[in-house]
Scaffold this motif. Structure first.
Motif, PDB file in Angstrom:
ATOM      1  N   TYR A  71    -104.015  47.233   7.885  1.00  0.00           N
ATOM      2  CA  TYR A  71    -105.263  47.103   8.621  1.00  0.00           C
ATOM      3  C   TYR A  71    -105.102  47.514  10.081  1.00  0.00           C
ATOM      4  O   TYR A  71    -104.051  47.282  10.692  1.00  0.00           O
ATOM      5  CB  TYR A  71    -105.758  45.651   8.598  1.00  0.00           C
ATOM      6  N   ARG A  72    -106.157  48.108  10.621  1.00  0.00           N
ATOM      7  CA  ARG A  72    -106.314  48.213  12.073  1.00  0.00           C
ATOM      8  C   ARG A  72    -106.863  46.886  12.576  1.00  0.00           C
ATOM      9  O   ARG A  72    -107.613  46.207  11.884  1.00  0.00           O
ATOM     10  CB  ARG A  72    -107.285  49.338  12.433  1.00  0.00           C
ATOM     11  N   VAL A  73    -106.510  46.531  13.785  1.00  0.00           N
ATOM     12  CA  VAL A  73    -106.924  45.255  14.374  1.00  0.00           C
ATOM     13  C   VAL A  73    -108.072  45.486  15.343  1.00  0.00           C
ATOM     14  O   VAL A  73    -108.063  46.448  16.123  1.00  0.00           O
ATOM     15  CB  VAL A  73    -105.730  44.584  15.092  1.00  0.00           C
ATOM     16  N   GLY A  88    -110.118  47.508  19.125  1.00  0.00           N
ATOM     17  CA  GLY A  88    -110.696  48.424  18.154  1.00  0.00           C
ATOM     18  C   GLY A  88    -112.079  47.997  17.720  1.00  0.00           C
ATOM     19  O   GLY A  88    -112.414  46.814  17.744  1.00  0.00           O
ATOM     20  N   ILE A  89    -112.893  48.967  17.345  1.00  0.00           N
ATOM     21  CA  ILE A  89    -114.237  48.714  16.840  1.00  0.00           C
ATOM     22  C   ILE A  89    -114.411  49.507  15.549  1.00  0.00           C
ATOM     23  O   ILE A  89    -114.059  50.686  15.490  1.00  0.00           O
ATOM     24  CB  ILE A  89    -115.311  49.146  17.860  1.00  0.00           C
ATOM     25  N   GLY A  90    -114.943  48.870  14.528  1.00  0.00           N
ATOM     26  CA  GLY A  90    -115.184  49.591  13.284  1.00  0.00           C
ATOM     27  C   GLY A  90    -115.274  48.658  12.100  1.00  0.00           C
ATOM     28  O   GLY A  90    -114.972  47.465  12.190  1.00  0.00           O
ATOM     29  N   GLY A  92    -114.155  47.032   8.663  1.00  0.00           N
ATOM     30  CA  GLY A  92    -112.905  46.766   7.967  1.00  0.00           C
ATOM     31  C   GLY A  92    -111.754  46.356   8.854  1.00  0.00           C
ATOM     32  O   GLY A  92    -110.663  46.056   8.353  1.00  0.00           O
ATOM     33  N   LEU A  93    -111.961  46.327  10.163  1.00  0.00           N
ATOM     34  CA  LEU A  93    -110.900  45.899  11.065  1.00  0.00           C
ATOM     35  C   LEU A  93    -110.751  44.383  11.003  1.00  0.00           C
ATOM     36  O   LEU A  93    -111.709  43.664  10.722  1.00  0.00           O
ATOM     37  CB  LEU A  93    -111.187  46.343  12.499  1.00  0.00           C
ATOM     38  N   LYS A  94    -109.563  43.893  11.284  1.00  0.00           N
ATOM     39  CA  LYS A  94    -109.286  42.461  11.190  1.00  0.00           C
ATOM     40  C   LYS A  94    -108.890  41.891  12.549  1.00  0.00           C
ATOM     41  O   LYS A  94    -108.424  42.606  13.435  1.00  0.00           O
ATOM     42  CB  LYS A  94    -108.152  42.199  10.187  1.00  0.00           C
ATOM     43  N   ARG A  95    -109.070  40.581  12.668  1.00  0.00           N
ATOM     44  CA  ARG A  95    -108.625  39.869  13.864  1.00  0.00           C
ATOM     45  C   ARG A  95    -107.189  39.390  13.655  1.00  0.00           C
ATOM     46  O   ARG A  95    -106.837  38.914  12.576  1.00  0.00           O
ATOM     47  CB  ARG A  95    -109.530  38.679  14.153  1.00  0.00           C
TER      48      ARG A  95
END
Length: 458
Positions: A71-73, A88-90, A92-95
């Motif tokens: 995952y991108r964060v 990041g913005i989008g 499917g991104l996770k914290r």
């Protein structure tokens, strides 16, 4: 140059085997936030870094995430400091939550799941350093375990395969960044150069001065013109400051990537920005009337000269205080066409002067060693960190005292709430667990905006 940071050799090896695009430097920092922070600082200091990617394995804090997924964060935080860093913005991104020790207990996992879906031990430190240096940061994390009793065994079993998948994602991300890094838009560079977005946080103080002058809400036209003047003045002041400090910034690891010392903008472009700012400023002054126009040169003197003060006096921080302290007074004059100031607007000016001066002292803590080595005058360089924070605290006590007196004159229930928020922000400025750059911004902005709201909500 793109910097890529892994915690361990096992995580890094699949990417190193791929080679990656040109202009990439890969660092293995070791586990933990402090190791990651040091490695990131050294990477930025040693190379001309334009983007940093922190990659590696992580744990999942919620069960619906699949093992092996990468995952991108979007945002990274810690459990103790909830003010996270947006990376990041989008879709499917996770914290991500960064912790000091691995998570292998269900109870601990449940506690942390309030703050994010993924957990690691380095991401927050990397992101914070990047934020301080105004360098884009990308976090890419692959899931090996679920933070439970079998976590250790899961990591050992799956780290190799997950690291392969992470390497593929990092390779794609680094190549994508490499194709874009050579052509950042001029508009983006100019925006970074002038920090236009920071102007928004000084506008409430201008409006508060106008509010006091009008005895209520001024006309929309006047407010817009005051905002125009404020934008022009700040653009001019920021540009001149960066021009005068170009050579100093080039020596300082924290500031060497700024637009002028790094060559992203030319000196001529810097002067062009200053010229645009001064034109905007004078256009606004003309439209606000004869009195404002006659006095228009007064704020320009400290705006043009305050950045030079660090060459001569450790009291330089109060130079920027003068610049901003004049703002509510100028807005008051714009509305009243008079230099007869009320006690309330004088208190607002004192609040503003001491508010930003104190926070500028705190901000200078980041450069205490550099300032001493290069004979730059500042209160931290002269008195040390403890002495500087004492001076800043006294300055802020004066600021808050002025705000309390102002509230006693104009305030009500809602403005009292703003007073409490401002008090909380002032207090947070001295929490050593909060990084200095965060204490300067956004905490300083919160204290200032809340101070303006004492008037605007009164």
């Amino acid at each position: 140059m793109i910097g890529i940071i892994f915690a361990t050799e096992m995580e890094a090896q699949p990417f190193l085997d791929r080679g990656g695009p040109e202009g990439v430097v890969t660092v293995i920092c070791g586990m933990g936030m402090e190791a990651a922070r040091i490695a990131t600082e050294e990477l930025i200091e040693k190379y001309d870094i334009t983007t940093i990617i922190n990659a590696g394995v992580c744990g999942a804090l919620i069960n619906r995430i699949e093992r092996g997924a990468v995952y991108r964060v979007s945002m990274v935080s810690t459990e103790h400091l909830k003010a996270g860093v947006n990376v990041g913005i989008g879709i499917g991104l996770k914290r991500l939550v960064t912790v000091d020790e691995p998570v292998f207990e269900p109870k601990r996992k449940k506690e942390l799941s309030k703050y994010g879906e993924l957990v690691d031990m380095e991401g927050y430190a990397v992101a914070r350093v990047c934020e301080a240096h105004n360098i884009p940061c990308i976090l890419i994390k692959g899931v090996t375990d679920f933070g439970d009793g079998s976590g250790k065994a899961d990591i050992q079993q799956h780290i190799a395969s997950v690291s392969e998948t992470v390497a593929e994602k990092v390779d794609g991300a680094s190549r994508s960044v490499a194709t874009k890094r050579d052509a950042p838009s001029t508009l983006k560079k100019l925006r970074s150069f002038t920090k236009v977005e920071h102007t928004i946080f000084s506008l409430p103080l201008l409006f508060a001065g106008a509010w006091l002058g009008a005895g209520g809400m001024p006309s929309i036209k006047v407010l817009l013109l005051i905002a125009l003047v404020g934008l022009g003045a700040r653009t001019f002041g920021m540009a001149i400051n960066r021009i005068f400090d170009k050579n100093i910034d080039a020596k300082n690891p924290r500031t060497k990537n700024r637009e002028l010392p790094s060559g992203k903008l030319t000196l001529a472009q810097g002067y062009g920005v200053a010229l645009v700012g001064i034109v905007i400023y004078f256009v606004g002054c003309v439209l606000l009337g004869t009195t404002v126009l006659k006095l228009s040169l007064v704020p320009l003197v400290p705006l043009a000269l305050y950045s030079l003060l660090k060459r001569f006096t450790p009291l330089c921080h109060y130079g920027i205080g003068i610049c901003l302290g004049l703002a509510p007074l100028g807005a008051f004059v714009a509305v009243t066409n008079s230099l007869v100031f009320t006690p309330e607007v004088v208190l607002l000016a004192i609040f503003t002067f001491c508010w930003i001066s104190g926070f500028d002292i705190i901000y200078a803590l980041m450069d205490i060693d550099f300032d001493r080595e290069n004979k730059i005058r500042s209160i931290p360089a002269a008195l040390g960190a403890s002495g500087a924070q004492l001076v800043a605290a006294i300055t802020h006590l004066v600021s808050f005292a002025a705000l309390v007196l102002l509230w006693m004159s104009v305030g009500g229930t809602f403005s009292f709430m703003a007073l409490l928020v401002s008090a909380g922000a002032f207090g947070a400025a001295y929490l050593q667990s909060i990084p200095v750059h965060v204490r300067f911004f956004p905490i300083s902005a919160i204290a200032g905006i809340a101070g303006a709201l004492v008037v605007l909500l009164g």
